[in-house]
Write a protein that holds these residues in place. Structure first.
Motif, mmCIF file in Angstrom:
data_model
loop_
_atom_site.group_PDB
_atom_site.id
_atom_site.type_symbol
_atom_site.label_atom_id
_atom_site.label_comp_id
_atom_site.label_asym_id
_atom_site.label_seq_id
_atom_site.Cartn_x
_atom_site.Cartn_y
_atom_site.Cartn_z
ATOM 1 N N LEU A 148 68.296 41.594 94.549
ATOM 2 C CA LEU A 148 67.383 40.451 94.385
ATOM 3 C C LEU A 148 66.498 40.685 93.169
ATOM 4 C CD1 LEU A 148 66.039 39.446 97.924
ATOM 5 C CD2 LEU A 148 67.505 38.118 96.390
ATOM 6 N N THR A 173 61.880 32.029 89.863
ATOM 7 C CA THR A 173 62.330 32.074 91.255
ATOM 8 C C THR A 173 62.940 33.442 91.555
ATOM 9 O OG1 THR A 173 63.709 30.924 92.888
ATOM 10 C CG2 THR A 173 64.630 31.166 90.687
ATOM 11 N N THR A 174 63.480 33.539 92.762
ATOM 12 C CA THR A 174 64.204 34.756 93.137
ATOM 13 C C THR A 174 65.686 34.444 93.107
ATOM 14 O OG1 THR A 174 62.399 35.387 94.592
ATOM 15 C CG2 THR A 174 64.521 36.455 94.968
ATOM 16 N N THR A 175 66.469 35.386 92.575
ATOM 17 C CA THR A 175 67.912 35.150 92.511
ATOM 18 C C THR A 175 68.646 36.467 92.746
ATOM 19 O OG1 THR A 175 69.689 34.171 91.195
ATOM 20 C CG2 THR A 175 68.091 35.503 89.996
ATOM 21 N N GLU A 178 63.390 38.929 90.666
ATOM 22 C CA GLU A 178 62.394 37.865 90.474
ATOM 23 C C GLU A 178 62.450 37.448 89.011
ATOM 24 O OE1 GLU A 178 60.032 36.652 92.601
ATOM 25 O OE2 GLU A 178 60.513 37.898 94.336
ATOM 26 N N THR A 179 62.904 36.231 88.758
ATOM 27 C CA THR A 179 62.790 35.709 87.393
ATOM 28 C C THR A 179 61.377 35.111 87.280
ATOM 29 O OG1 THR A 179 63.422 33.406 87.719
ATOM 30 C CG2 THR A 179 65.215 35.023 87.616
#
Ligand code: PRP
Length: 209
Positions: free
Chosen positions: A54, A60-62, A56-57
């Motif tokens: 996971l 958002t989280t991707t 964090e950009t």
């Protein structure tokens, strides 16, 4: 030939032509080895295992994929040194374990003079790197050392590999894939690859006599 990957890419063939050319200076030769090593390593690492993670950009989280396994580069001195930096650029966390071998001029057999490969904590994947696979003796010696270390996955990266040497390596280690920019047909009476490129170590380090 099974388990041999000849990377047939226009850029590889283009740079390989300059590498083979006897008029290429050591400065250019080193740059070409670097470039070809990166292209070859890109192909040779295309099946590396990745793990989901996971991230964090800023928005958002991707989920992303990351290479988490330990990779060891095993350059065969001297000529293999010319390929190390290019591969480290691609895999900055790779470990580098040097192996010093030279080929006896009379017997063409490898002589080991340096071995930094440890006895414990083997890496997950080892890339054995040397621009030249001629009789295959040096690569066999290197795979033996890496196997004794307990490495489960071993790949060979050679800019040029000669058919008789590939057969010799695979007679001993059929499961080790060999990645090469080109497969040359034969060796001459001095066990040099033909058509080849001469002595990669001497051309890299400007020690032609
Ligand atoms: C060359 C080459 C390989 C080996 C290939 O090294 O870089 O290591 O010979 O030959 P093989 O497949 O028949 O074993 P060399 O002995 O010239 O040493 P150098 O790299 O120090 O020049």
């Amino acid at each position: 030939m099974p388990n041999v990957i000849e990377v047939d890419h226009p850029l590889i063939q283009h740079h390989l032509a300059r590498l083979r050319d006897r008029s290429t200076t050591p400065t250019e030769f080193r740059a070409l080895v670097h470039r070809l090593a990166a292209l070859l390593a890109y192909e040779a690492t295309s099946d590396l295992a990745t793990e989901m993670e996971l991230i964090e950009t800023p928005l958002t989280t991707t989920t992303c994929r990351r290479v988490t396994q330990r990779i060891g580069l095993v350059p065969i001195l001297r000529a293999g040194l010319g390929m190390v930096d290019a591969i480290l650029d691609l895999i900055p966390d790779a470990e580098v374990w040097h192996l010093g071998l030279y080929r006896d001029e009379e017997t063409a057999r490898p002589v080991r003079y340096y071995n930094k490969i440890p006895a414990t904590r083997p890496v997950d994947t080892a890339l054995v790197i040397d621009p030249m696979l001629a009789t295959g003796g040096s690569i066999i010696e290197a795979i033996e050392a890496v196997t004794a270390w307990g490495v489960p996955r071993i790949k060979v990266l050679a800019l040029l590999a000669a058919r008789p040497g590939i057969s010799a390596v695979h007679a001993r280690f059929p499961e080790a894939p060999i990645y090469a920019c080109a497969i040359d047909p034969e060796l001459n009476e001095r066990k040099f690859i033909v058509p080849g490129l001469g002595d990669a170590g001497d051309r890299t380090f400007n020690t032609m006599r």
